[in-house]
Design a protein around this motif. Sequence first.
Motif, mmCIF file in Angstrom:
data_model
loop_
_atom_site.group_PDB
_atom_site.id
_atom_site.type_symbol
_atom_site.label_atom_id
_atom_site.label_comp_id
_atom_site.label_asym_id
_atom_site.label_seq_id
_atom_site.Cartn_x
_atom_site.Cartn_y
_atom_site.Cartn_z
ATOM 1 N N TYR A 197 12.171 6.123 -9.813
ATOM 2 C CA TYR A 197 11.274 6.785 -9.285
ATOM 3 C C TYR A 197 10.337 6.973 -10.546
ATOM 4 O O TYR A 197 9.158 7.106 -10.630
ATOM 5 C CB TYR A 197 11.832 7.893 -8.655
ATOM 6 N N ARG A 204 3.528 6.618 -6.985
ATOM 7 C CA ARG A 204 4.415 7.346 -5.957
ATOM 8 C C ARG A 204 3.830 7.594 -4.878
ATOM 9 O O ARG A 204 4.395 7.937 -3.708
ATOM 10 C CB ARG A 204 5.108 8.495 -6.768
ATOM 11 N N ALA A 211 8.264 3.290 -6.418
ATOM 12 C CA ALA A 211 8.624 4.827 -6.143
ATOM 13 C C ALA A 211 8.870 5.102 -4.825
ATOM 14 O O ALA A 211 9.772 5.755 -4.442
ATOM 15 C CB ALA A 211 7.420 5.586 -6.669
ATOM 16 N N ARG A 215 12.424 6.521 -3.076
ATOM 17 C CA ARG A 215 12.748 7.672 -2.142
ATOM 18 C C ARG A 215 13.249 7.215 -1.015
ATOM 19 O O ARG A 215 14.283 7.946 -0.417
ATOM 20 C CB ARG A 215 11.352 8.287 -1.643
ATOM 21 N N LEU A 238 12.714 13.878 -4.628
ATOM 22 C CA LEU A 238 11.657 12.913 -4.373
ATOM 23 C C LEU A 238 10.411 12.871 -3.523
ATOM 24 O O LEU A 238 9.382 12.514 -3.454
ATOM 25 C CB LEU A 238 12.504 11.179 -4.225
#
Length: 415
Positions: A197, A204, A211, A215, A238
């Motif tokens: 991540y 993200r 990313a 998660r 996350l």
Amino acid sequence: MTSHPPGEAARVAERAARESFGRLVALLAASTGDLQLAEDTLAQAFEQALVTWPRDGVPGNPEGWLLTVARNRQRDFWKSAAHRRSAPLEDAADQGSAPLVGLDEDAVPDRRLALLFVCAHPAIAANVRTPLMLQTVLGFDSAEIARAFAVPAGAMSQRLVRAKRRIRDARIPFAVPGRESMNERLAPVLEAVYGCYALAWPDRGDAGSLAGEARYLAITVARLLGTQPEAWGLAALLTLDTARAGRPGGPYLPLEEQDPSGWDSGLIAEGEHYLARAGRPGQAPGRFQLEAAIQAVHCDRARTGTTDWPALRILYTALVAVAPSLGGRVAHAAVTGRTDSPRHALDLLEALPPERERFQPYHAVRGDLLARLGRHEDAAAAYAQAVELTTDPAVRAFLTTRRSPGEMSDQAGTV
């Protein structure tokens, strides 16, 4: 085969390399444990694809095609006279049991989580398990991993090579562990998912990015193991961070300059739910629970309109006591500069180990603290060093602006 022009065939190969290289290597190494051979034969398969696909068309299942070609290359190697002289291993096809039972390898399913636990075998040196997972299963190269761990690229590359050699020579089995062993191997797996991540952090906000996949893996392992507080802590961390991600490709803004009205309230609620599941009465929180709690404090600004800096300092003090990572100690210094004094915060930074010099946030936070003390030339030099260590264009643009003495303010750098 699906007909594609040469340029499109190359793009399909590039996408397969970016998205599937780590998974394919892990599948190829599953029977023998020879990661280096798996990487070499897969690289050869990609080379063959760049010749074959523009001429014959892209296969309907590019990853399965690459896996088959690489396997054939492995078999050729096993049968070669040179291999018989140097390393007389049995052909994996003749070994009695498949390590990933029920795995439909030609379809290349998403078995990364199982393979992460495979790479967390206790016979692999503790300091290389997470880097090995990041490279072998999640597909990052050694230079990216070295930056994340603030070590020289050459040292990280050698560490990974030695780990792969040990796996091969010691015949460390690539077998999916049982549930009890999964609990024992959990810590390096969580570190690898967190590292994935962090390395993919600029993207993200894109659910399809690495990313986003990190998660997903964090939530999946938390649900799989059910009662592991740190697994739920990572899922919360996350998710809460993703809630503030915004749209990929936009300008970088430090937390204080972000507009909370643009944060994802649904993800904030989801992250807070995971954080609540992580809590255990009478049990001290671990690293990821504390980091998730820090994110929850930041996200609470969407409700209150203010940041509770004293609460953040308490949480960071607890974090560096539990897990004194370089990143955690730099962030602790940054928050101390908010709640105490920039001078005290600089003292905390100067007490960090020498690897701080390779760690971009150290220089960014130092530049911010120096600017607050009116030492603008020193601050500009610190920001310049942070810019040099930055690979993300948006962060680089932000730091480049901050290095200008006329633009220095009381806003934090990269925390």
